[in-house]
Design an enzyme around this catalytic site. Sequence first.
Site, PDB file in Angstrom:
ATOM      1  N   ARG A  51      16.462  38.746  -2.357  1.00  0.00           N
ATOM      2  CA  ARG A  51      15.513  39.806  -2.269  1.00  0.00           C
ATOM      3  C   ARG A  51      15.604  40.495  -1.101  1.00  0.00           C
ATOM      4  NH1 ARG A  51       9.942  36.912  -4.016  1.00  0.00           N
ATOM      5  NH2 ARG A  51      10.765  35.644  -5.691  1.00  0.00           N
ATOM      6  N   LYS A  74       6.145  30.707  12.229  1.00  0.00           N
ATOM      7  CA  LYS A  74       6.854  30.829  11.006  1.00  0.00           C
ATOM      8  C   LYS A  74       8.412  31.723  11.395  1.00  0.00           C
ATOM      9  CE  LYS A  74       2.811  32.530   8.774  1.00  0.00           C
ATOM     10  NZ  LYS A  74       2.360  33.462   7.772  1.00  0.00           N
ATOM     11  N   PRO A 125       7.720  31.529   3.542  1.00  0.00           N
ATOM     12  CA  PRO A 125       7.684  30.285   4.017  1.00  0.00           C
ATOM     13  C   PRO A 125       6.661  30.191   5.204  1.00  0.00           C
ATOM     14  CG  PRO A 125       9.986  31.173   4.289  1.00  0.00           C
ATOM     15  CD  PRO A 125       9.029  32.065   3.501  1.00  0.00           C
ATOM     16  N   GLU A 126       5.914  29.058   5.481  1.00  0.00           N
ATOM     17  CA  GLU A 126       4.963  28.947   6.326  1.00  0.00           C
ATOM     18  C   GLU A 126       5.621  27.896   7.203  1.00  0.00           C
ATOM     19  OE1 GLU A 126       1.002  28.393   5.185  1.00  0.00           O
ATOM     20  OE2 GLU A 126       1.583  29.525   3.361  1.00  0.00           O
ATOM     21  N   ARG A 180      -4.426  39.005  -1.974  1.00  0.00           N
ATOM     22  CA  ARG A 180      -3.905  37.767  -2.243  1.00  0.00           C
ATOM     23  C   ARG A 180      -4.902  36.819  -3.198  1.00  0.00           C
ATOM     24  NH1 ARG A 180       0.158  35.512   1.989  1.00  0.00           N
ATOM     25  NH2 ARG A 180      -1.297  35.833   3.577  1.00  0.00           N
TER      26      ARG A 180
END
Length: 286
Positions: A115, A61, A2-3, A267
């Site tokens: 996770r 974040k 998440p940002e 990425r």
Amino acid sequence: MPELPEVESVRRGLARALTGRTITRATVLHPRPVRRHLLGPDDFVAQLAGRTFAEPRRRGKYLWLPFADGDAVLAHLGMSGQFRFSAADAPHAPNTRVLIDFADDGPQLRFVDQRMFGGLSLSEGGAELPPEIAHIARDPFDPAYQLADVVRRLRRKRTGIKRALLDQQLVGGIGNIYADEALWRARVHYARATDTMSRASAVAVLTAARAVMAEALDAGGTSFDSLYVDVNGSSGYFDRSLAVYGREGEPCPRCGSPIRREAFMNRSSFRCPRCQRTPTAGHARF
Ligand SMILES: [Zn+2]
């Protein structure tokens, strides 16, 4: 991960439902999410009892849950960490890891993490700013954020603009999604060398980053992953408003050219090949 907009959505939900509440008991159902608490799960549980939460805070974040006494719980959402509120007798959702009960007998706080890259740890004296994240730069929504200072430091770096945007010690909160969107808005290629950028161009990129994150926050964030949800279990809908991120082959909303996806820092980067032209050799740092 998440940002900033997604983390801020979570923080706002926690602020409404957590502030001022006193803990009676914490329960650790799986030790992994409290692994950063070096004295172990039993100590974590013992430390929390009797404390009262102040208003949750965020930098970039990173999220923390201050106590009224000056300490805090530092919360890492990782890839899939979620905070949920439930009646204490309600069945546990899959992957529920930590429970916190309150003296008011109101909803129980549950930390759910599939996770388990995320977790919770006690940060001594961390209410104002946990020392663990003191190296993270202020983000564009911080009242003390200084755009001119970030621009000056950015233009002194010898790197590419996207690497600079992702550098949490230069400016907090910007990740892959909002970096790509900001660069598209400012019509800048991700490899543009920061030390050759004009001041105006650097201001445009950082201003776009703040604007796109503000819009995403209004939409509750981007649901790039079904594992990311706010405290009500809902995910944001800003992904519908993304111009380039995740849109390989689709038309640029500005010029119609097909969006290109390129490998970048293990990425992907998404850009419009016409609006964000590849810099010439002397102006690029990949
Ligand atoms: Zn375009």
